[in-house]
Design a protein around this motif. Sequence first.
Motif, PDB file in Angstrom:
ATOM      1  N   GLY A  26      -4.018 -27.440 -25.324  1.00 28.54           N
ATOM      2  CA  GLY A  26      -4.384 -26.840 -24.142  1.00 28.54           C
ATOM      3  C   GLY A  26      -3.241 -27.229 -23.261  1.00 28.54           C
ATOM      4  N   LYS A  27      -2.399 -28.296 -23.390  1.00 23.99           N
ATOM      5  CA  LYS A  27      -1.610 -28.802 -22.507  1.00 23.99           C
ATOM      6  C   LYS A  27      -0.372 -27.868 -22.550  1.00 23.99           C
ATOM      7  CE  LYS A  27      -3.050 -33.667 -22.412  1.00 23.99           C
ATOM      8  NZ  LYS A  27      -2.786 -35.095 -22.924  1.00 23.99           N
ATOM      9  N   GLY A  28      -0.147 -27.647 -23.765  1.00 22.34           N
ATOM     10  CA  GLY A  28       1.510 -26.728 -23.973  1.00 22.34           C
ATOM     11  C   GLY A  28       1.235 -25.065 -23.956  1.00 22.34           C
ATOM     12  N   ALA A  29       0.490 -24.642 -22.742  1.00 17.98           N
ATOM     13  CA  ALA A  29       0.484 -23.324 -22.538  1.00 17.98           C
ATOM     14  C   ALA A  29       1.254 -22.541 -22.013  1.00 17.98           C
ATOM     15  CB  ALA A  29      -1.266 -23.189 -22.078  1.00 17.98           C
ATOM     16  N   ASP A  30       2.833 -22.874 -21.960  1.00 18.59           N
ATOM     17  CA  ASP A  30       3.590 -22.238 -21.368  1.00 18.59           C
ATOM     18  C   ASP A  30       3.930 -20.943 -21.947  1.00 18.59           C
ATOM     19  OD1 ASP A  30       5.936 -21.715 -19.745  1.00 18.59           O
ATOM     20  OD2 ASP A  30       7.333 -22.670 -20.965  1.00 18.59           O
ATOM     21  N   GLY A  31       4.030 -19.732 -21.100  1.00 21.85           N
ATOM     22  CA  GLY A  31       3.878 -18.633 -21.760  1.00 21.85           C
ATOM     23  C   GLY A  31       5.656 -18.056 -22.035  1.00 21.85           C
ATOM     24  N   TYR A  32       6.547 -18.788 -21.971  1.00 15.73           N
ATOM     25  CA  TYR A  32       8.051 -18.572 -22.423  1.00 15.73           C
ATOM     26  C   TYR A  32       8.452 -19.289 -23.586  1.00 15.73           C
ATOM     27  CZ  TYR A  32      12.755 -17.559 -21.794  1.00 15.73           C
ATOM     28  OH  TYR A  32      14.171 -16.929 -22.240  1.00 15.73           O
ATOM     29  N   PRO A  33       9.251 -18.529 -24.364  1.00 18.18           N
ATOM     30  CA  PRO A  33       9.201 -17.149 -24.612  1.00 18.18           C
ATOM     31  C   PRO A  33       8.107 -16.388 -25.164  1.00 18.18           C
ATOM     32  CG  PRO A  33      10.076 -18.151 -26.389  1.00 18.18           C
ATOM     33  CD  PRO A  33       9.629 -19.263 -25.445  1.00 18.18           C
ATOM     34  N   PRO A  34       7.912 -15.031 -24.928  1.00 20.04           N
ATOM     35  CA  PRO A  34       6.635 -14.581 -25.426  1.00 20.04           C
ATOM     36  C   PRO A  34       6.924 -14.451 -27.064  1.00 20.04           C
ATOM     37  CG  PRO A  34       8.070 -12.768 -24.355  1.00 20.04           C
ATOM     38  CD  PRO A  34       8.810 -14.350 -24.011  1.00 20.04           C
ATOM     39  N   TYR A  35       5.642 -14.386 -27.540  1.00 19.82           N
ATOM     40  CA  TYR A  35       5.726 -14.388 -29.064  1.00 19.82           C
ATOM     41  C   TYR A  35       4.541 -13.767 -29.681  1.00 19.82           C
ATOM     42  CZ  TYR A  35       1.832 -17.996 -28.575  1.00 19.82           C
ATOM     43  OH  TYR A  35       0.650 -18.622 -28.153  1.00 19.82           O
ATOM     44  N   ASN A  36       4.578 -13.290 -30.927  1.00 19.33           N
ATOM     45  CA  ASN A  36       3.478 -12.608 -31.587  1.00 19.33           C
ATOM     46  C   ASN A  36       3.226 -13.548 -32.636  1.00 19.33           C
ATOM     47  OD1 ASN A  36       3.525 -10.396 -29.891  1.00 19.33           O
ATOM     48  ND2 ASN A  36       4.808  -9.239 -31.158  1.00 19.33           N
ATOM     49  N   GLU A  50       0.460  -9.162 -54.508  1.00 20.34           N
ATOM     50  CA  GLU A  50       0.782  -8.916 -53.236  1.00 20.34           C
ATOM     51  C   GLU A  50       0.087 -10.349 -52.533  1.00 20.34           C
ATOM     52  OE1 GLU A  50      -1.825  -6.541 -50.158  1.00 20.34           O
ATOM     53  OE2 GLU A  50       0.087  -5.367 -50.800  1.00 20.34           O
ATOM     54  N   GLU A  51       0.845 -10.877 -51.578  1.00 17.13           N
ATOM     55  CA  GLU A  51       0.354 -12.255 -50.870  1.00 17.13           C
ATOM     56  C   GLU A  51       0.623 -11.933 -49.591  1.00 17.13           C
ATOM     57  OE1 GLU A  51       3.141 -15.814 -51.200  1.00 17.13           O
ATOM     58  OE2 GLU A  51       4.497 -14.232 -52.144  1.00 17.13           O
ATOM     59  N   GLN A  52      -0.222 -12.663 -48.598  1.00 20.58           N
ATOM     60  CA  GLN A  52      -0.216 -12.692 -47.299  1.00 20.58           C
ATOM     61  C   GLN A  52       0.311 -13.517 -46.783  1.00 20.58           C
ATOM     62  OE1 GLN A  52      -3.954 -12.363 -45.537  1.00 20.58           O
ATOM     63  NE2 GLN A  52      -4.562 -10.278 -46.464  1.00 20.58           N
ATOM     64  N   ILE A  53       1.370 -13.341 -45.667  1.00 25.19           N
ATOM     65  CA  ILE A  53       2.151 -14.620 -44.878  1.00 25.19           C
ATOM     66  C   ILE A  53       1.925 -14.577 -43.622  1.00 25.19           C
ATOM     67  CG2 ILE A  53       3.842 -14.726 -46.689  1.00 25.19           C
ATOM     68  CD1 ILE A  53       5.849 -13.453 -44.590  1.00 25.19           C
ATOM     69  N   ILE A  54       1.915 -15.273 -42.732  1.00 22.60           N
ATOM     70  CA  ILE A  54       1.856 -15.555 -41.432  1.00 22.60           C
ATOM     71  C   ILE A  54       3.107 -15.422 -40.671  1.00 22.60           C
ATOM     72  CG2 ILE A  54       1.024 -16.694 -39.247  1.00 22.60           C
ATOM     73  CD1 ILE A  54      -1.232 -17.775 -41.102  1.00 22.60           C
ATOM     74  N   ARG A  55       3.715 -14.673 -39.848  1.00 22.14           N
ATOM     75  CA  ARG A  55       4.807 -14.515 -39.235  1.00 22.14           C
ATOM     76  C   ARG A  55       4.645 -14.755 -37.692  1.00 22.14           C
ATOM     77  NH1 ARG A  55       7.896  -9.418 -40.785  1.00 22.14           N
ATOM     78  NH2 ARG A  55       8.808 -10.966 -42.667  1.00 22.14           N
ATOM     79  N   ILE A  56       5.428 -15.798 -37.204  1.00 16.58           N
ATOM     80  CA  ILE A  56       5.626 -16.059 -35.802  1.00 16.58           C
ATOM     81  C   ILE A  56       7.015 -15.423 -35.244  1.00 16.58           C
ATOM     82  CG2 ILE A  56       5.815 -17.777 -34.152  1.00 16.58           C
ATOM     83  CD1 ILE A  56       4.290 -19.537 -35.943  1.00 16.58           C
ATOM     84  N   THR A  57       6.880 -14.240 -34.406  1.00 21.12           N
ATOM     85  CA  THR A  57       8.092 -13.910 -33.651  1.00 21.12           C
ATOM     86  C   THR A  57       8.134 -14.302 -32.345  1.00 21.12           C
ATOM     87  OG1 THR A  57       7.417 -11.934 -35.241  1.00 21.12           O
ATOM     88  CG2 THR A  57       9.143 -11.779 -33.518  1.00 21.12           C
ATOM     89  N   LEU A  58       9.141 -14.697 -31.957  1.00 26.83           N
ATOM     90  CA  LEU A  58       9.502 -15.322 -30.577  1.00 26.83           C
ATOM     91  C   LEU A  58      10.568 -14.363 -30.077  1.00 26.83           C
ATOM     92  CD1 LEU A  58       8.890 -17.980 -31.962  1.00 26.83           C
ATOM     93  CD2 LEU A  58       9.335 -18.790 -30.011  1.00 26.83           C
ATOM     94  N   ALA A  59      10.637 -13.623 -28.871  1.00 27.60           N
ATOM     95  CA  ALA A  59      11.462 -12.897 -28.214  1.00 27.60           C
ATOM     96  C   ALA A  59      12.567 -13.842 -27.528  1.00 27.60           C
ATOM     97  CB  ALA A  59      10.788 -12.076 -26.953  1.00 27.60           C
ATOM     98  N   VAL A  60      13.736 -13.893 -28.062  1.00 26.83           N
ATOM     99  CA  VAL A  60      14.654 -14.697 -27.789  1.00 26.83           C
ATOM    100  C   VAL A  60      16.301 -14.184 -27.377  1.00 26.83           C
ATOM    101  CG1 VAL A  60      13.934 -16.960 -28.941  1.00 26.83           C
ATOM    102  CG2 VAL A  60      15.263 -15.635 -30.169  1.00 26.83           C
TER     103      VAL A  60
END
Length: 145
Positions: A26-36, A50-60
């Motif tokens: 809750g304390k780290g809710a800054d919106g920059y940079p946007p991410y998916n 087939e396996e599932q992975i989690i991908r974090i994508t940041l607009a940098v």
Amino acid sequence: MSRLSPFSSPLLLGFDSVERTLERIGKGADGYPPYNIERVRMRDADGGQEEQIIRITLAVAGFRPEDLEITTEENQLTIRGAQSEAKDREFLHRGIAARQFQKSFLFADGMRILGAELKTGLLMIDLARPRPERVVKKIEIAVSD
């Protein structure tokens, strides 16, 4: 007035770390940079299962690989970005800020980082989620008379 926590129930034993984690999120809710954050289906290295992975994508956009740092500590992934200022440039108009950021993500026990890639201004970090094993264990009752 004392604060009641949803984790203060006597039926929820050992969940105090979850409460601390939720407070930290809750304390780290800054919106920059946007991410998916997305679930991606991939074939394993052998091309079989087939396996599932989690991908974090940041607009940098504007950050070079040497401007970015990715670290993990315990169950926290931290991405830091800092652009260096070119001293020999004179701006007539400055609309693109050289901005620093720090973005943190908490992940579950057993998750592992597969790798990171910077492509067309997007930083992609892939994580593998462990497959949970279902364990049933019988507890013996000791008798003492």
